[in-house]
Design an enzyme around this catalytic site. Structure first.
Site, mmCIF file in Angstrom:
data_model
loop_
_atom_site.group_PDB
_atom_site.id
_atom_site.type_symbol
_atom_site.label_atom_id
_atom_site.label_comp_id
_atom_site.label_asym_id
_atom_site.label_seq_id
_atom_site.Cartn_x
_atom_site.Cartn_y
_atom_site.Cartn_z
ATOM 1 N N HIS A 1 0.835 -1.208 0.000
ATOM 2 C CA HIS A 1 0.000 0.000 0.000
ATOM 3 C C HIS A 1 0.871 1.259 0.000
ATOM 4 O O HIS A 1 1.957 1.281 0.594
ATOM 5 C CB HIS A 1 -0.938 0.016 1.210
ATOM 6 C CG HIS A 1 -1.969 1.096 1.101
ATOM 7 N ND1 HIS A 1 -1.730 2.377 1.549
ATOM 8 C CD2 HIS A 1 -3.205 1.097 0.556
ATOM 9 C CE1 HIS A 1 -2.797 3.123 1.283
ATOM 10 N NE2 HIS A 1 -3.715 2.371 0.691
ATOM 11 N N GLU B 1 -4.009 1.972 -7.227
ATOM 12 C CA GLU B 1 -4.262 3.092 -6.328
ATOM 13 C C GLU B 1 -3.250 4.202 -6.604
ATOM 14 O O GLU B 1 -2.149 4.194 -6.032
ATOM 15 C CB GLU B 1 -4.118 2.652 -4.870
ATOM 16 C CG GLU B 1 -5.133 1.624 -4.435
ATOM 17 C CD GLU B 1 -5.433 1.748 -2.939
ATOM 18 O OE1 GLU B 1 -6.615 1.786 -2.595
ATOM 19 O OE2 GLU B 1 -4.493 1.838 -2.142
HETATM 20 O O1 LIG Z 1 -6.038 3.566 0.226
HETATM 21 C C1 LIG Z 1 -7.212 3.320 0.033
HETATM 22 C C2 LIG Z 1 -7.758 1.972 0.215
HETATM 23 O O2 LIG Z 1 -6.824 1.157 0.816
HETATM 24 C C3 LIG Z 1 -8.139 4.373 -0.364
HETATM 25 O O3 LIG Z 1 -8.458 5.148 0.739
HETATM 26 P P1 LIG Z 1 -9.437 6.380 0.559
HETATM 27 O O4 LIG Z 1 -10.612 5.858 -0.264
HETATM 28 O O5 LIG Z 1 -9.840 6.742 1.938
HETATM 29 O O6 LIG Z 1 -8.703 7.433 -0.197
#
Ligand SMILES: O=C(CO)COP(=O)(O)O
Length: 255
Positions: free
Chosen positions: A101, A172
């Site tokens: 992450h 992400e």
């Molecule tokens: O990192 C995320 C999911 O692990 C996304 O978080 P947010 O949707 O709060 O930006």
């Protein structure tokens, strides 16, 4: 039937112990009765903090909701104080685990060697990695897709072929995490379609999107992703229900 859309969330470190259990009970109750889940169009996963894994596994026991940890050790069991092994997570009943992450890369300086070792540990113990990849700065989607593919390839370095455990890749973009809104649908679709095509040619896996995702986004993405990795915008559990409604609408429209 098409594979179910993956709808997952990490609770990060937002909730306390009791709030986590209450939230998981609410989401489990929604999942038990929602046609998107009962008819197999959505598959859910939840990643709560380590101390809550055991009671959360109990809460979802009679459902197909997958529970995963937000982190794991890159090492097999042994003298690694404070770490949690993939073997223990699997033994408890976890079925997936988050790796790479953006917050762990940034705040805990996790590098690609460590991420590759964690990915290998997860897979060797039958846990599906939810492998998070993404570019740091906002820019061209083709450049972002190449960077994500490079990160996935790097994370799989130590994984024997053919892979025996499902891979979930969460796209992400770092700049879209914790933001007021997600990346644009054009950006998300362009990156996810390329990333999915690469995975299809390299042992499989499914691409989901995360980064300020919430109700409404799945519908806007028109089939270019295989699911969503949710954060803040499902802290009100009713948002989960709205997203499952979208899954149902998408399914009905595709018939
Ligand atoms: O990192 C995320 C999911 O692990 C996304 O978080 P947010 O949707 O709060 O930006």
């Amino acid at each position: 039937m098409a594979a179910p859309l993956l709808i997952g969330t990490s609770l990060k470190m937002y909730f306390g112990y009791q709030k986590t259990l209450d939230w998981c009970r609410q989401v489990t109750d929604i999942a038990r009765q929602h046609p998107a889940v009962t008819q197999g169009h959505a598959a859910l996963f939840i990643m709560p903090s380590f101390p809550t894994l055991s009671p959360v596994l109990e809460i979802v026991r009679d459902t197909d909701i997958r529970i995963g940890a937000q982190n794991l050790s890159d090492q097999p069991p042994g003298a690694w104080t404070g770490e949690v092994s993939a073997a223990m997570l699997a033994e408890m009943g976890c079925r997936c685990v988050e790796v790479g992450h953006a917050e762990r890369r940034r705040h805990f300086h996790e590098d690609e060697t460590l991420i590759a070792a964690k990915t290998a540990q997860a897979m060797a113990n039958g846990l599906s990695p939810v492998l998070c990849v993404g570019e740091i700065e906002q820019g061209d989607p083709d450049v972002a897709a190449s960077e994500c593919i490079r990160q996935v390839e790097s994370a799989l370095t130590d994984v024997p072929q053919p892979r025996e455990t499902d891979l979930i890749v969460a796209y992400e973009p770092h700049w879209a995490i914790g933001a007021p809104q997600p990346a644009s649908k054009e950006h998300i679709s362009a990156v996810c379609i390329k990333l999915q095509a690469w995975l299809d040619g390299h042992g499989g896996g499914r691409v989901i999107y995360g980064g300020s995702a919430g109700p409404g986004l799945l519908s806007r993405l028109e089939g270019s992703v295989q699911g969503m990795f949710l954060g803040r915008f499902v802290h009100d559990a009713s948002a989960f229900e709205q997203i499952l409604d979208e899954v149902m609408t998408l399914h009905d429209a595709s018939r």
